[in-house]
Motif scaffolding. Structure first.
Motif, PDB file in Angstrom:
ATOM      1  N   UNK A  71       0.837  -1.219   0.000  1.00 45.31           N
ATOM      2  CA  UNK A  71       0.000   0.000   0.000  1.00 45.31           C
ATOM      3  C   UNK A  71       0.864   1.258   0.000  1.00 45.31           C
ATOM      4  N   UNK A  72       1.875   1.304   0.842  1.00 40.23           N
ATOM      5  CA  UNK A  72       2.712   2.505   0.944  1.00 40.23           C
ATOM      6  C   UNK A  72       3.536   2.720  -0.325  1.00 40.23           C
ATOM      7  N   UNK A  73       3.978   1.620  -0.975  1.00 44.60           N
ATOM      8  CA  UNK A  73       4.731   1.743  -2.234  1.00 44.60           C
ATOM      9  C   UNK A  73       3.842   2.321  -3.341  1.00 44.60           C
ATOM     10  N   UNK A  74       2.612   1.861  -3.339  1.00 45.81           N
ATOM     11  CA  UNK A  74       1.661   2.327  -4.331  1.00 45.81           C
ATOM     12  C   UNK A  74       1.398   3.824  -4.171  1.00 45.81           C
ATOM     13  N   UNK A  75       1.224   4.280  -2.935  1.00 50.36           N
ATOM     14  CA  UNK A  75       0.975   5.697  -2.686  1.00 50.36           C
ATOM     15  C   UNK A  75       2.188   6.559  -3.059  1.00 50.36           C
ATOM     16  N   UNK A  76       3.386   6.062  -2.779  1.00 51.38           N
ATOM     17  CA  UNK A  76       4.591   6.801  -3.170  1.00 51.38           C
ATOM     18  C   UNK A  76       4.695   6.900  -4.692  1.00 51.38           C
ATOM     19  N   UNK A  77       4.436   5.789  -5.367  1.00 45.11           N
ATOM     20  CA  UNK A  77       4.502   5.786  -6.823  1.00 45.11           C
ATOM     21  C   UNK A  77       3.422   6.686  -7.419  1.00 45.11           C
ATOM     22  N   UNK A  78       2.247   6.704  -6.806  1.00 44.93           N
ATOM     23  CA  UNK A  78       1.175   7.592  -7.276  1.00 44.93           C
ATOM     24  C   UNK A  78       1.602   9.059  -7.168  1.00 44.93           C
ATOM     25  N   UNK A  79       2.231   9.401  -6.056  1.00 51.04           N
ATOM     26  CA  UNK A  79       2.667  10.783  -5.862  1.00 51.04           C
ATOM     27  C   UNK A  79       3.710  11.179  -6.919  1.00 51.04           C
ATOM     28  N   UNK A  80       4.687  10.291  -7.132  1.00 55.27           N
ATOM     29  CA  UNK A  80       5.700  10.566  -8.157  1.00 55.27           C
ATOM     30  C   UNK A  80       5.057  10.676  -9.540  1.00 55.27           C
ATOM     31  N   UNK A  81       4.117   9.803  -9.821  1.00 54.96           N
ATOM     32  CA  UNK A  81       3.447   9.807 -11.117  1.00 54.96           C
ATOM     33  C   UNK A  81       2.620  11.075 -11.312  1.00 54.96           C
ATOM     34  N   UNK A  82       1.964  11.557 -10.276  1.00 63.31           N
ATOM     35  CA  UNK A  82       1.195  12.807 -10.381  1.00 63.31           C
ATOM     36  C   UNK A  82       2.109  13.973 -10.724  1.00 63.31           C
ATOM     37  N   UNK A  83       3.261  14.038 -10.060  1.00 60.73           N
ATOM     38  CA  UNK A  83       4.211  15.114 -10.331  1.00 60.73           C
ATOM     39  C   UNK A  83       4.740  15.008 -11.769  1.00 60.73           C
ATOM     40  N   UNK A  84       5.055  13.782 -12.183  1.00 59.72           N
ATOM     41  CA  UNK A  84       5.560  13.584 -13.533  1.00 59.72           C
ATOM     42  C   UNK A  84       4.495  13.977 -14.570  1.00 59.72           C
ATOM     43  N   UNK A  85       3.269  13.567 -14.341  1.00 64.35           N
ATOM     44  CA  UNK A  85       2.169  13.864 -15.257  1.00 64.35           C
ATOM     45  C   UNK A  85       1.958  15.378 -15.379  1.00 64.35           C
ATOM     46  N   UNK A  86       1.961  16.077 -14.257  1.00 65.02           N
ATOM     47  CA  UNK A  86       1.788  17.533 -14.286  1.00 65.02           C
ATOM     48  C   UNK A  86       2.924  18.204 -15.060  1.00 65.02           C
ATOM     49  N   UNK A  87       4.133  17.718 -14.882  1.00 63.79           N
ATOM     50  CA  UNK A  87       5.281  18.289 -15.590  1.00 63.79           C
ATOM     51  C   UNK A  87       5.159  18.074 -17.101  1.00 63.79           C
ATOM     52  N   UNK A  88       4.764  16.872 -17.502  1.00 66.75           N
ATOM     53  CA  UNK A  88       4.607  16.576 -18.924  1.00 66.75           C
ATOM     54  C   UNK A  88       3.491  17.430 -19.525  1.00 66.75           C
ATOM     55  N   UNK A  89       2.381  17.579 -18.817  1.00 71.30           N
ATOM     56  CA  UNK A  89       1.276  18.380 -19.331  1.00 71.30           C
ATOM     57  C   UNK A  89       1.680  19.853 -19.447  1.00 71.30           C
TER      58      UNK A  89
END
Length: 104
Positions: A71-89
């Motif tokens: 669960x904690x790995x998933x939440x960390x990866x989600x946070x990183x992915x959100x930041x990456x997605x915002x940067x790409x957009x």
């Protein structure tokens, strides 16, 4: 009969000259160039929309939990992915803005 032929030739030459002048005016008109600009902009928007769609699909895949993750790995990866997605957009939006500025 000779004068009718002469008048016919003169009228034909005048018609050909008018056609040539009309063609030159159409080629030089800004409206003709606007169509090319519109096609360029359309292609650019089509390309940008395609990149946005690809990024959204990739983001959606990455946000799903994987079967081997805690669960904690998933939440960390989600946070990183959100930041990456915002940067790409933001990058895609910045490129679109740069395109508009350079072509106006």
């Amino acid at each position: 009969m000779n004068s009718i032929v002469k008048k016919g030739i003169i009228c034909s030459m005048i018609g050909i000259m008018q056609l040539g002048i009309g063609t030159a005016v159409i080629e030089a008109s800004p409206r003709h160039h606007e169509n090319k600009d519109y096609e360029e902009r359309y292609e650019h928007h089509k390309d940008r929309d395609h990149r946005i769609q690809e990024e959204r699909e990739r983001h959606e895949r990455e946000m799903k939990r994987r079967h081997h993750e805690e669960e904690w790995q998933w939440h960390e990866r989600q946070q990183r992915e959100k930041e990456h997605h915002e940067e790409v957009m933001r990058t895609i939006g910045g490129l679109a803005l740069l395109y508009l500025i350079t072509n106006s």
